[in-house]
Design a protein around this motif. Sequence first.
Motif, mmCIF file in Angstrom:
data_model
loop_
_atom_site.group_PDB
_atom_site.id
_atom_site.type_symbol
_atom_site.label_atom_id
_atom_site.label_comp_id
_atom_site.label_asym_id
_atom_site.label_seq_id
_atom_site.Cartn_x
_atom_site.Cartn_y
_atom_site.Cartn_z
ATOM 1 N N THR A 148 4.114 11.552 -2.096
ATOM 2 C CA THR A 148 3.270 12.656 -1.783
ATOM 3 C C THR A 148 3.711 13.878 -1.592
ATOM 4 O O THR A 148 2.476 14.569 -1.963
ATOM 5 N N ILE A 181 2.083 14.862 -5.228
ATOM 6 C CA ILE A 181 1.422 15.247 -5.515
ATOM 7 C C ILE A 181 -0.308 15.743 -5.071
ATOM 8 O O ILE A 181 -0.497 16.983 -5.426
ATOM 9 N N LEU A 182 0.342 16.732 -4.076
ATOM 10 C CA LEU A 182 0.260 17.679 -3.817
ATOM 11 C C LEU A 182 0.278 19.214 -4.286
ATOM 12 O O LEU A 182 -0.624 20.186 -4.350
ATOM 13 N N ILE A 189 -0.050 12.849 6.643
ATOM 14 C CA ILE A 189 -0.406 13.851 5.808
ATOM 15 C C ILE A 189 -0.679 12.672 4.403
ATOM 16 O O ILE A 189 -0.851 13.484 3.590
ATOM 17 N N VAL A 190 0.395 11.976 4.367
ATOM 18 C CA VAL A 190 0.148 10.534 2.998
ATOM 19 C C VAL A 190 -1.564 10.398 2.949
ATOM 20 O O VAL A 190 -2.093 10.617 2.086
ATOM 21 N N THR A 234 -2.885 13.142 1.931
ATOM 22 C CA THR A 234 -3.169 12.615 0.293
ATOM 23 C C THR A 234 -4.371 12.636 -0.595
ATOM 24 O O THR A 234 -4.832 12.432 -1.503
ATOM 25 N N TRP A 235 -3.931 11.399 0.143
ATOM 26 C CA TRP A 235 -5.281 9.911 -0.608
ATOM 27 C C TRP A 235 -6.558 10.426 -0.782
ATOM 28 O O TRP A 235 -7.237 9.791 -1.543
ATOM 29 N N ALA A 267 -7.129 13.959 -0.779
ATOM 30 C CA ALA A 267 -7.153 15.115 -1.719
ATOM 31 C C ALA A 267 -7.914 15.443 -2.965
ATOM 32 O O ALA A 267 -8.341 15.531 -3.917
ATOM 33 N N LEU A 270 -2.271 23.792 -0.267
ATOM 34 C CA LEU A 270 -2.119 22.429 -1.205
ATOM 35 C C LEU A 270 -0.670 22.380 -0.534
ATOM 36 O O LEU A 270 0.099 21.172 0.034
ATOM 37 N N ALA A 284 3.092 19.814 1.609
ATOM 38 C CA ALA A 284 3.694 19.639 0.658
ATOM 39 C C ALA A 284 5.142 19.918 1.721
ATOM 40 O O ALA A 284 5.857 19.303 1.849
ATOM 41 N N TYR A 329 5.277 18.107 4.734
ATOM 42 C CA TYR A 329 5.295 16.954 4.883
ATOM 43 C C TYR A 329 7.331 16.689 4.644
ATOM 44 O O TYR A 329 7.373 15.914 5.139
ATOM 45 N N MET A 369 -1.984 12.686 -10.591
ATOM 46 C CA MET A 369 -1.428 11.928 -9.390
ATOM 47 C C MET A 369 -1.107 10.843 -10.160
ATOM 48 O O MET A 369 0.341 10.948 -9.713
#
Lengths: 323, 370
Positions: free
Chosen positions: A19, A22-23, A160-161, A164-165, A167, A215, A219, A222, A258
Amino acid sequence: MEILLAAVVVLDSTLRLATPLILAALAGLFSERSGIIDIGLEGKMLGAAFAAGCVAAVTGSAWVGLTAAIAASVLLALLHGYACITHRGNQVVSGLAINILVSGLTAFLAVAWFAQGGRTPQLPDSARFLSMEWPGADVLDAVPIVGVVYGELLSGHNVIVYLTWLAVPAVALALYRTRFGLRLRAVGENPFAVDTAGVSVSGVRYRALVCAGVLCGLAGAYLALAQSAGFLRDMTAGKGYIALAALIFGNWRPVPAMLACLLFGCLDAVSIRLQGASLPGLGEVPVQLVQALPYVLTVVLLAGFVGRGVAPKAIGVPYTKEG
Amino acid sequence: MSVTAPDPVSGLPRWSVLGLLPGLNLLAAFAACGLIVLLAGEHPWQAVQVLVGGAFGSAEAVGYTLFYATSFIFTGLAVAVAFQCGLFNIGGEGQALIGGLGVALVCLHLDFLPFLLLLPVAIAAAALFGAAWAFVPAVLQARRGSHIVITTIMFNFIATSIMVYLLVNVMSPAGSMQPETRAFAEHARLPYVHEVAGALGWELPSSPLNVSLILALLCCAGVWLFVWHTRAGYRTRVVGANPAAAVFGGISPGAQVVVAMTLSGALAGCMSLNELMGVQHRLVLEFTGGFGFVGIAVALMGRGHPAGIVPAAVLFGALYQGGAELAFEIPAITRDMVVVIQGLVILFAGALEYMFVPALRPFLVRRAVD
C-alpha cells in the motif's frame, strides 16, 4: 488447504506492505511524468508520517493526523518545486536534500518535543486507522476458499488500503482521460510545445508536484497511523526508493507500477515468512538476498536486458522560457 | 533537448560567484538551522558556543574533528570527481561498504604479511573493491544508458544486503551472534597520530585520528593533478561541461564516464581504511554511517575543488564532533541536528545555488560597470 491458507496470508501481507509503495509510486508518477525527477519520495513520506504521528497524538484524531500528513508532504513538494522549477536547481540534489533534511529534522524534533528517543507517543486505537471488517465475513468464513478470500484478503483492511485501490484507477483516468493529464504528459515530453500552446509549464509542474505531495502524505499517514501506532525514527526505511524503483519498473505507467509494487511487496512478505525457515532442497534461504531482489530487478530492467524503460523525454531538464 | 539554459551567473564578477554567493548560501543554511533550534525551544547562540568548543576546544577534540574530516575528504573527493564529469554519484555509501569488504578480506586473510606490505595491499583492495562497485553502474550508463543516479541508489541497497548477508552468515566467527568479523591482527591496524607523535617525542592526547589523514591529503593532491593537469582529466571536464562538444572534439563520453566513476568509487572505497583499519579494527555493519551522503554536502560546499573540499570536510568534521558534545550538554539537541545541517547545506549550496542571484544582480553588475 494449508498451502492455500499460507498463500492467502502472504497475499494479505503483500497488500498491506504494497500500500505505501503504491501510493508513493503514484506520487512519483505525477512528478516524473511532468518532467521532475523525484528522489524525494522517501523524505515526503517520512515528513508526512512524522506530522501524522505528532498531530494524531496531540489531537487524538486520525483524520486530523492525516490532514497534517498531507499538508507536510505538500509543503515539502512545494519546496522541491521552488528549488527545481522556480530556481531551476538540480532536481536530484534537491530531492536528496529533502530526504536528508527530513530524516534529521523528524528525529531531532521528535526527541526535542516528546523526549521518547525519536518516536512520537504511542497512539491509542481511537487515533489510528483500524482494519474494517466487511459485513458477512463471519458468516462466509465457513465456506471454503470464498470465505478465506473474502474474510482475509478483501475484508479487514484499513481505510487507506481501500483508498489506494481507488487511487490507481483514479490516477490512470486523470493521466490519460483529462485535460490536466494530457498537459502533464506533454510537459514531461516536450515543454516547449506546451508553452507554445499558451499553457504555463511551471504551473502544470507545480500542480503535478502538489498531487505527488498529497499521495505521499497518504503513504506517510498509512505508516504512522495504520501500520504502526505512531512515528518511529526513519520508519520509511527506504520505501520511497523502492517505490521509485517500482515506478521505473512499471515504465512510468500507473497499472504496471502498481503491479511492480505488488511484486516488491510480495517479495517483502515472502522474505519475512522465510526468516529462519529452510526450504526442502535449497536449505536456508538467505533472506537478505531476497530483500535485495527489487533493486537487482530494477537495475537489470534499467540496463535494458529485460524490456526497455522509456523515461519521459524532458525529465531532469529545467525549463527555461525563451525570449 | 538541444536548448540549454543560460548560465545563471553570467556577467557577475568572479569574486561574487566564488565568494559571496557560496557564503550567502551557507549563511542561509545556518540561519535556517538556527530557526530549527528555536523550534526545539533552545538558544541557537548557546548551541553554537557548545558546538565550537566541542569541536576545537582541546587537542583531543581537534583530533576527533580531523578524524571525521578524513572520512569526509574521501567521500567528498569521490563526489567531486564524478561531478567534474557531469555525473552525480549517490553511491558513495555502497562503494565505501564494498571497499570495506576488500579491506577486511585483506586484513583477515593476508595478515601473515608484515605491516609495510599489508598496508599497500589493503589500500589497493579498498580502492579496487570501491571502484568495482562503481564500475558496473558506470558501464550501464555508458553502454546501456541507464540513469546513473538510479543505479547507484540501487547499488547502495544491494551493497547493504550483501554486507548483512556476509556478516551474518559467512564472515562472523563460528558461535558468535554479533554481525561482525573477528578483530584484525595488531599489525593490520593503522597507527594513531598520537602514537606516531609519541614515538617522535611529542605528547598528544589520544584520539581516533590515524595516519589515513595523510592518505586523504595525498588523494586531494592526486585528484587536483588528475582533473586539472592530465589529458584524461581534461577530457573528463569537457564531457562534464558539454558532452556534445566532447564528441565533436573526438572524446568518447562513455569512456570518460567509466574513468570518472571508477576513480570516484575508488576514493569512496578508501574511506573504509579510516574507519576499519583505523578505528574499528574489524568489519562491522553500517560502519559508513551515512558518510557517503555527507560527501555530497562537502563536495557541493567545496565547489568540487580539493582546496574547497578540505575546509568543507573539516567543517563537517567539526559539526559531527561538536554535535556529539552538544547532545551531551543540551540533551534536547541530539546529533540528528548535524543531519539537518547536512540537508540544509545540500539544499542551499546545491539545489538553491542561485537563489540570491536575481536579488543581487542589479548591485553586482552596476558596480562592475562603474
